[in-house]
Design a protein around this motif. Structure first.
Motif, PDB file in Angstrom:
ATOM      1  N   GLU A 122       0.839  -1.607  -0.343  1.00 19.32           N
ATOM      2  CA  GLU A 122      -0.330  -0.170  -0.214  1.00 19.32           C
ATOM      3  C   GLU A 122       0.846   1.128  -0.269  1.00 19.32           C
ATOM      4  O   GLU A 122       0.503   2.377  -1.021  1.00 19.32           O
ATOM      5  CB  GLU A 122      -1.282   0.095   1.213  1.00 19.32           C
ATOM      6  CG  GLU A 122      -2.176  -0.919   1.089  1.00 19.32           C
ATOM      7  CD  GLU A 122      -1.905  -2.167   1.719  1.00 19.32           C
ATOM      8  OE1 GLU A 122      -2.250  -3.161   1.873  1.00 19.32           O
ATOM      9  OE2 GLU A 122      -0.394  -2.554   1.613  1.00 19.32           O
ATOM     10  N   ASP A 126       0.356   3.759  -2.913  1.00 16.64           N
ATOM     11  CA  ASP A 126      -0.416   5.236  -2.133  1.00 16.64           C
ATOM     12  C   ASP A 126       0.588   6.071  -2.312  1.00 16.64           C
ATOM     13  O   ASP A 126       0.744   7.633  -2.717  1.00 16.64           O
ATOM     14  CB  ASP A 126      -0.767   4.782  -0.615  1.00 16.64           C
ATOM     15  CG  ASP A 126      -1.937   4.300  -0.917  1.00 16.64           C
ATOM     16  OD1 ASP A 126      -2.744   3.987  -1.656  1.00 16.64           O
ATOM     17  OD2 ASP A 126      -2.204   3.745   0.306  1.00 16.64           O
ATOM     18  N   ASN A 131      -1.383   3.959  -7.434  1.00 17.01           N
ATOM     19  CA  ASN A 131      -3.264   2.470  -7.722  1.00 17.01           C
ATOM     20  C   ASN A 131      -3.687   2.078  -9.314  1.00 17.01           C
ATOM     21  O   ASN A 131      -4.166   1.506  -8.821  1.00 17.01           O
ATOM     22  CB  ASN A 131      -3.976   3.223  -6.425  1.00 17.01           C
ATOM     23  CG  ASN A 131      -3.507   2.396  -5.500  1.00 17.01           C
ATOM     24  OD1 ASN A 131      -4.352   1.539  -5.015  1.00 17.01           O
ATOM     25  ND2 ASN A 131      -3.320   3.684  -5.132  1.00 17.01           N
TER      26      ASN A 131
END
Length: 216
Positions: A122, A126, A131
């Motif tokens: 992530e 991020d 993404n």
């Protein structure tokens, strides 16, 4: 679930394949040890040697003078600091990475499967706004399963006919072989593979090789 553009998918490793975060990981782990007044310190080379390993494989190497249970507690301290640190101090992308991923995603669904802890993938997605290129991701911290099983979980979840796994280490190669899938060695990464394998020396070589391996 998103309708896939193709039934052939590409799954990427993260460290040494999609980004280089060795220095950031080293810094974060050393900060963690200092905060807890622990004697352990991580050099660049030492940190690099652990890349791609599971926590179970890393702990005896990083904390070799204590039992596994205590080593695990130390490693959790390091990982927590690492996840938080990377939010504001992300690793570096490889040259022309976004251009290549954008080209690939127009033809194939893209995924990430890593041996990392929860939150690590992530941070890549991020902090660097990545993404938009990937359908899904899975890590050892999500499932407590080895990489080869996570590759197959992703393949089954999205009903993929063929899967190419792109990774940089011998462990990636062995896990992909165990999963019965196609492997591409990102030789610009952290690992060396002496066997004859499908290989790229930079990401720009990947689209052509992928089409060839998928028979397009």
């Amino acid at each position: 679930m998103e309708k896939l553009i193709s039934k052939n998918g590409i799954i990427f490793d993260l460290d040494g394949t999609l980004w280089d975060a060795i220095k950031q990981i080293m810094d974060a782990r050393n900060i963690a040890m200092e905060k807890k007044s622990l004697k352990y310190r991580f050099s660049y080379e030492k940190t690099k040697s652990y890349m791609g390993l599971t926590p179970e494989e890393t702990i005896p190497l990083a904390f070799e003078d204590v039992d596994f249970s205590k080593g695990l507690s130390y490693f959790k301290i390091a990982l927590n600091e690492e996840i938080n640190y990377l939010k504001d101090n992300p690793g570096k992308l490889y040259p022309n990475e976004e251009e290549i991923l954008n080209k690939l995603k127009d033809k194939y669904p893209l995924f990430i499967v890593s041996n990392s802890d929860k939150g690590y993938i992530e941070n890549y997605l991020d902090s660097l706004n990545m993404n938009k290129y990937f359908i899904d991701h899975l890590c050892a911290g999500d499932t407590n399963k080895p990489k080869w099983q996570n590759i197959l979980i992703m393949k089954e979840k999205y009903k993929l006919d063929k899967v190419i796994y792109v990774g940089d280490t011998l462990k990636d190669f062995n896990e992909t072989k165990k999963a019965g899938q196609i492997f591409v060695h990102a030789s610009y990464g952290f690992g060396r593979i002496d066997e004859k394998v499908n290989k790229i020396t930079n990401l720009e070589e990947l689209p052509e090789l992928v089409d060839k391996l998928f028979g397009i």
